[in-house]
Design a protein around this motif. Sequence first.
Motif, PDB file in Angstrom:
ATOM      1  N   SER A 176       6.139   6.911   2.824  1.00  0.00           N
ATOM      2  CA  SER A 176       4.932   6.794   3.053  1.00  0.00           C
ATOM      3  C   SER A 176       4.614   5.932   4.131  1.00  0.00           C
ATOM      4  CB  SER A 176       4.383   6.397   1.614  1.00  0.00           C
ATOM      5  OG  SER A 176       3.030   6.009   1.625  1.00  0.00           O
ATOM      6  N   GLN A 181       2.242   6.644   7.484  1.00  0.00           N
ATOM      7  CA  GLN A 181       1.009   5.958   7.887  1.00  0.00           C
ATOM      8  C   GLN A 181       1.066   4.972   9.003  1.00  0.00           C
ATOM      9  OE1 GLN A 181      -0.347   4.047   4.206  1.00  0.00           O
ATOM     10  NE2 GLN A 181       0.569   5.715   2.952  1.00  0.00           N
ATOM     11  N   ARG A 235       1.813   1.844  -3.587  1.00  0.00           N
ATOM     12  CA  ARG A 235       0.790   2.626  -4.375  1.00  0.00           C
ATOM     13  C   ARG A 235       0.470   3.869  -3.809  1.00  0.00           C
ATOM     14  NH1 ARG A 235      -1.276  -3.008  -3.723  1.00  0.00           N
ATOM     15  NH2 ARG A 235      -2.133  -2.483  -1.683  1.00  0.00           N
ATOM     16  N   ASP A 236       0.251   4.287  -2.718  1.00  0.00           N
ATOM     17  CA  ASP A 236       0.238   5.621  -2.163  1.00  0.00           C
ATOM     18  C   ASP A 236       1.201   6.496  -2.455  1.00  0.00           C
ATOM     19  OD1 ASP A 236      -2.050   4.708  -0.966  1.00  0.00           O
ATOM     20  OD2 ASP A 236      -1.306   4.595   1.101  1.00  0.00           O
ATOM     21  N   GLN A 271       0.756  -1.421   0.053  1.00  0.00           N
ATOM     22  CA  GLN A 271      -0.113   0.062  -0.111  1.00  0.00           C
ATOM     23  C   GLN A 271       0.803   1.182   0.121  1.00  0.00           C
ATOM     24  OE1 GLN A 271      -3.359   0.026  -0.379  1.00  0.00           O
ATOM     25  NE2 GLN A 271      -3.210   2.169  -0.752  1.00  0.00           N
ATOM     26  N   ALA A 272       1.936   1.173   0.569  1.00  0.00           N
ATOM     27  CA  ALA A 272       2.938   2.262   0.751  1.00  0.00           C
ATOM     28  C   ALA A 272       3.376   2.799  -0.899  1.00  0.00           C
ATOM     29  CB  ALA A 272       3.966   2.259   1.601  1.00  0.00           C
ATOM     30  N   GLU A 318       0.970   7.235  -6.309  1.00  0.00           N
ATOM     31  CA  GLU A 318      -0.221   8.229  -6.539  1.00  0.00           C
ATOM     32  C   GLU A 318      -0.141   9.450  -6.163  1.00  0.00           C
ATOM     33  OE1 GLU A 318      -5.057   8.221  -5.378  1.00  0.00           O
ATOM     34  OE2 GLU A 318      -3.968   6.483  -5.122  1.00  0.00           O
ATOM     35  N   HIS A 319       0.509   9.832  -5.111  1.00  0.00           N
ATOM     36  CA  HIS A 319       0.640  10.966  -4.530  1.00  0.00           C
ATOM     37  C   HIS A 319       1.777  11.933  -5.426  1.00  0.00           C
ATOM     38  CE1 HIS A 319       2.776  14.076  -1.565  1.00  0.00           C
ATOM     39  NE2 HIS A 319       1.375  14.127  -1.263  1.00  0.00           N
TER      40      HIS A 319
END
Length: 410
Positions: free
Chosen positions: A279, A283, A52-53, A49-50, A56-57
Amino acid sequence: MKKLFANRVLNNDTSDLDEVFKNSANPENISFAGGFPDQHLFPDNDLKQAYRDAIEHDGQGIFQYSSTQGLPALRQKIADRMATHADVQVSADNVMMTQGGQQAIDLVAKLMLNHGDAMVVEGPTYMGALAAFDTYEPTYYEIPVDDNGMNIRQLRKTLKAHPEIKLIYTIPDFHNPTGTTMSAKRRQALVALANQYDAIILEDSPYRDLRYSGQNIPAIKHYDTEGRVIFISSFSKILSPALRTGWIVADDAIMHALVGLKSAIDVQSPNVTLAAINSYLDQHDIDDHVATISTSYRIKRDAMLAALDQYFPQNVHYTRPNGGFFIWVTLPEGIDAKTLLNDVVLPQAHVAYVPSACQFASRKVKNGFRLNFTSLNVETITLGIKRLGHILQPAPVIVPAASFAPPILT
């Protein structure tokens, strides 16, 4: 074709490292050889997820060239962590990201060592560091370690006899391979000696966060008064070794030189990976993750020590680490741990460990070996130690030395 190779390649033998990975990969063996974390404890879903984030960011910019030192936000997080976990006050400008701790070692060696230059290493020490240093063909001075880390009395004598020593390499926290920790008193004395003899200290501390008992001790860098301590660590032992992400902490002049060297080698560490780690740290509380893996590793350490207490003969000595990945075993003098491994332990017990010779710069100390307890489950640890203990039982009864440091080096 070998005549075309540089001497540094011809003189650099990596066969010992190859053997470790080969024995660890063989499914027939219970391997205590590799310094592997438990892959079942990797936060793989969180890291996915990190990534992907982060992509995207940051958008397309994440795939572009970036700073040689690495992502500023991640460097600031490491600087903050140095303050809270190592009692070292630095800025993000004093941090550089590297391709794991191994590149950090190589960069410092490249910065410091010409052919024949004098340096200090512990005996035993991390064999990957020796492989990196060997490339630059230094003159080694080997200092034994005991339950409180490097023998400072012997170091003082060695520096007095060889004031030309430029670099002192040490693993003060849960030492690889012995598992021991350098006392605060010795850390202070080490810095004082480095100041006196104008030497640089390379503090290698990838296991520092993995304490299972006892009290934290400030990093050697905490006691640095002249900017001569270089601190290195990595995410390999607390997140994932495949991230290949480490860091160097150094004062301005040294950092400037190291940035120039890294720029010439690989330009920068992978920006996507650095952004993903940043990231992840945004999180998640990495201290919660470290607490989780530390609980698991504490159980495994205790299981190995209990099995060693039950199955090993009285004339075999082993360390009792407060953290990290490793336990060091010393056999009676006259027993060659590598010969024992190849001729008896592997074929009969199907157990692997790392013999001592490749973990000494001198390559002369042969009656010891390293055990890793983090990568296997408790049942397998107990079974492997039982098998190994059965092999060792016929050893002749010899009174062990007061410490695990080999007598020929003390």
